[in-house]
Design a protein around this motif. Structure first.
Motif, mmCIF file in Angstrom:
data_model
loop_
_atom_site.group_PDB
_atom_site.id
_atom_site.type_symbol
_atom_site.label_atom_id
_atom_site.label_comp_id
_atom_site.label_asym_id
_atom_site.label_seq_id
_atom_site.Cartn_x
_atom_site.Cartn_y
_atom_site.Cartn_z
ATOM 1 N N PRO A 262 0.816 -1.218 0.000
ATOM 2 C CA PRO A 262 0.000 0.000 0.000
ATOM 3 C C PRO A 262 0.850 1.269 0.000
ATOM 4 O O PRO A 262 0.505 2.250 -0.676
ATOM 5 C CB PRO A 262 -0.819 -0.126 1.291
ATOM 6 C CG PRO A 262 -0.893 -1.591 1.549
ATOM 7 C CD PRO A 262 0.438 -2.128 1.105
ATOM 8 N N LEU A 263 1.950 1.250 0.752
ATOM 9 C CA LEU A 263 2.829 2.416 0.775
ATOM 10 C C LEU A 263 3.407 2.680 -0.608
ATOM 11 O O LEU A 263 3.377 3.815 -1.106
ATOM 12 C CB LEU A 263 3.963 2.207 1.789
ATOM 13 C CG LEU A 263 5.008 3.322 1.862
ATOM 14 C CD1 LEU A 263 4.381 4.637 2.311
ATOM 15 C CD2 LEU A 263 6.159 2.921 2.783
ATOM 16 N N SER A 264 3.910 1.639 -1.252
ATOM 17 C CA SER A 264 4.496 1.805 -2.587
ATOM 18 C C SER A 264 3.460 2.275 -3.605
ATOM 19 O O SER A 264 3.763 3.082 -4.482
ATOM 20 C CB SER A 264 5.112 0.490 -3.064
ATOM 21 O OG SER A 264 6.279 0.201 -2.349
ATOM 22 N N THR A 322 -2.710 -1.538 5.217
ATOM 23 C CA THR A 322 -3.853 -1.098 4.414
ATOM 24 C C THR A 322 -3.604 0.298 3.857
ATOM 25 O O THR A 322 -2.873 1.097 4.468
ATOM 26 C CB THR A 322 -5.150 -1.054 5.251
ATOM 27 O OG1 THR A 322 -5.040 -0.007 6.238
ATOM 28 C CG2 THR A 322 -5.395 -2.394 5.936
ATOM 29 N N PRO A 323 -4.226 0.630 2.718
ATOM 30 C CA PRO A 323 -4.064 1.969 2.144
ATOM 31 C C PRO A 323 -4.499 3.071 3.098
ATOM 32 O O PRO A 323 -3.889 4.156 3.130
ATOM 33 C CB PRO A 323 -4.950 1.929 0.893
ATOM 34 C CG PRO A 323 -5.042 0.486 0.540
ATOM 35 C CD PRO A 323 -5.019 -0.245 1.840
ATOM 36 N N GLU A 324 -5.546 2.831 3.867
ATOM 37 C CA GLU A 324 -6.070 3.855 4.761
ATOM 38 C C GLU A 324 -5.052 4.268 5.821
ATOM 39 O O GLU A 324 -5.106 5.388 6.346
ATOM 40 C CB GLU A 324 -7.351 3.345 5.447
ATOM 41 C CG GLU A 324 -8.543 3.195 4.521
ATOM 42 C CD GLU A 324 -8.462 1.943 3.645
ATOM 43 O OE1 GLU A 324 -9.233 1.861 2.661
ATOM 44 O OE2 GLU A 324 -7.623 1.051 3.929
ATOM 45 N N GLN A 325 -4.141 3.369 6.143
ATOM 46 C CA GLN A 325 -3.141 3.662 7.176
ATOM 47 C C GLN A 325 -1.904 4.377 6.624
ATOM 48 O O GLN A 325 -1.029 4.779 7.394
ATOM 49 C CB GLN A 325 -2.730 2.362 7.877
ATOM 50 C CG GLN A 325 -3.834 1.759 8.723
ATOM 51 C CD GLN A 325 -3.473 0.370 9.230
ATOM 52 O OE1 GLN A 325 -3.462 -0.598 8.477
ATOM 53 N NE2 GLN A 325 -3.177 0.262 10.503
ATOM 54 N N VAL A 326 -1.834 4.535 5.324
ATOM 55 C CA VAL A 326 -0.748 5.306 4.713
ATOM 56 C C VAL A 326 -1.247 6.737 4.561
ATOM 57 O O VAL A 326 -2.055 7.039 3.677
ATOM 58 C CB VAL A 326 -0.353 4.734 3.335
ATOM 59 C CG1 VAL A 326 0.779 5.556 2.728
ATOM 60 C CG2 VAL A 326 0.048 3.272 3.444
ATOM 61 N N ASP A 327 -0.805 7.622 5.439
ATOM 62 C CA ASP A 327 -1.353 8.981 5.420
ATOM 63 C C ASP A 327 -0.435 9.955 4.694
ATOM 64 O O ASP A 327 0.698 9.639 4.314
ATOM 65 C CB ASP A 327 -1.647 9.468 6.845
ATOM 66 C CG ASP A 327 -0.407 9.471 7.737
ATOM 67 O OD1 ASP A 327 0.705 9.706 7.230
ATOM 68 O OD2 ASP A 327 -0.562 9.239 8.951
ATOM 69 N N GLY A 328 -0.950 11.151 4.512
ATOM 70 C CA GLY A 328 -0.216 12.176 3.778
ATOM 71 C C GLY A 328 1.087 12.563 4.425
ATOM 72 O O GLY A 328 2.063 12.900 3.735
ATOM 73 N N GLU A 329 1.140 12.507 5.750
ATOM 74 C CA GLU A 329 2.373 12.880 6.448
ATOM 75 C C GLU A 329 3.500 11.906 6.116
ATOM 76 O O GLU A 329 4.648 12.313 5.916
ATOM 77 C CB GLU A 329 2.118 12.893 7.963
ATOM 78 C CG GLU A 329 3.298 13.405 8.762
ATOM 79 C CD GLU A 329 3.001 13.493 10.250
ATOM 80 O OE1 GLU A 329 3.972 13.598 11.036
ATOM 81 O OE2 GLU A 329 1.813 13.445 10.628
ATOM 82 N N MET A 330 3.183 10.620 6.041
ATOM 83 C CA MET A 330 4.192 9.623 5.658
ATOM 84 C C MET A 330 4.755 9.942 4.270
ATOM 85 O O MET A 330 5.965 9.881 4.038
ATOM 86 C CB MET A 330 3.576 8.229 5.620
ATOM 87 C CG MET A 330 3.215 7.644 6.958
ATOM 88 S SD MET A 330 2.528 5.967 6.703
ATOM 89 C CE MET A 330 1.923 5.627 8.363
#
Length: 352
Positions: A262-264, A322-330
């Motif tokens: 999800p991060l990638s 999950t995608p939802e846990q990859v936020d804009g700050e990351m």
């Protein structure tokens, strides 16, 4: 100079042959530096009129960069990985700005770093064995080597589709999308090289005389679906669109996408959105270099390489899962530009 790349000149043609067959010619820093050194010399040599890049033997042109080495480096301070990316991106940019005609023979597997040394070339030859892909989201990386520039400029949302799913394209699809300029059957490659030697200043005509008619491009039938279902720059929207679609094609692509980091995936989508409006390829390389040096230190990159290339259990445990846990700050942390003293710069000979 390394033995993993062979260099030769014949009449007015310079030839670069990747020569690391057991690794499907995966690129190392030494290989990138050697190619750049020779290309810089040929750039100024009036006797060299054309440069041809192919592979010496084996079942593919180039499988990418040596990511196992990068993963091991990234576990420490990532200095080896940064040195590799610095050299590789200089090579990519040198080819992008090369003032003489260049020909890449994308015969067989052409992925990642192999795409990076093919797409800058003026002429890009696909064969019936060509399988071109940017599969980085499966190992926790992103489509670098200019992926943010090239993929964002493909028709519709094909670039986003390729970046997210790692789809493998055959020769017909590469030709249809403009990733390849010509289709030449493997049995005609030696004839092609002989004709280039005889008439290096008439490349277009030579390629036309050896090129064959490719089969129908399968991706054409899916273009409308790709444009519709991959329309959003938000990963959650793409997943929802695929999930809501009842076609077998959408179900297959959804399953593929759900197996990726999800991060990638989110990194890749942002890279293409930003790459679409960059003003120069050098600017793209600077941004990708800053991003690459950070992504190799993430859990997902080390885990993806472990699961797919080292242990080969094909069961990466992504974090965040999950995608939802990859936020804009990351993402902001990963995409932050480097200070000038640490930033990527091209060869001064390229004038940029």
């Amino acid at each position: 100079m390394t033995d993993d790349v062979l260099f030769s000149t014949d009449r007015n043609v310079g030839r670069i042959r990747l020569n690391r067959p057991k690794a499907i010619h995966a690129l190392t820093r030494e290989m990138c530096d050697a190619m750049s050194e020779v290309l810089l010399a040929w750039r100024e040599d009036p006797s060299i009129q054309v440069v041809v890049i192919d592979h010496a033997e084996g079942r593919g042109f180039c499988a990418g960069g040596d990511v196992v080495m990068l993963a091991r480096s990234g576990a420490s301070d990532a200095s080896d990985a940064k040195h590799f990316f610095f050299s590789e991106y200089r090579l990519n940019h040198l080819l992008f700005t090369f003032p003489k005609p260049t020909v890449a023979i994308m015969d067989g597997i052409t992925m990642g770093g192999g795409v990076g040394i093919s797409l800058p070339c003026e002429y890009r030859i696909a064969t019936e064995a060509t399988r071109l892909a940017m599969p980085e989201t499966g190992i926790g990386l992103f489509p670098d080597v200019g992926g943010g520039w090239y993929l964002s400029r493909l028709p519709g949302r094909v670039g986003q589709f390729m970046a997210l799913t790692g789809a493998r394209l055959d020769a017909s699809e590469c030709l249809y999308l403009g990733l390849a300029t010509n289709y030449v059957e493997q049995s005609s490659l030696e004839e092609l090289h002989d004709r280039i030697l005889k008439a290096p200043t008439r490349l277009k005509g030579t390629l036309g005389s050896v090129s064959a008619t490719p089969p129908e491009a399968k991706i054409e039938a899916n273009l409308a679906a790709i444009t519709r279902l991959f329309a959003s720059d938000k990963l959650e929207d793409v997943l929802a669109a695929l999930d809501a679609d009842e076609s077998d094609w959408a179900k297959t692509e959804l399953a593929t996408l759900q197996s990726k980091s999800p991060l990638s995936c989110k990194v890749s989508m942002r890279l293409l959105a930003e790459g679409a409006v960059r003003s120069s390829f050098a600017e793209e390389m600077r941004a990708e270099y800053a991003l690459a040096g950070r992504i190799v230190r993430t859990h997902d990159f080390r885990e993806g390489v472990r699961a797919l290339l080292i242990d080969k259990d094909n069961s990466p445990q992504w974090d965040p899962p999950t995608p939802e846990q990859v936020d804009g700050e990351m993402l902001d942390v990963l995409f932050a530009p480097l200070p000038d003293r640490e930033a990527w710069i091209p060869f001064p000979e390229t004038g940029e």
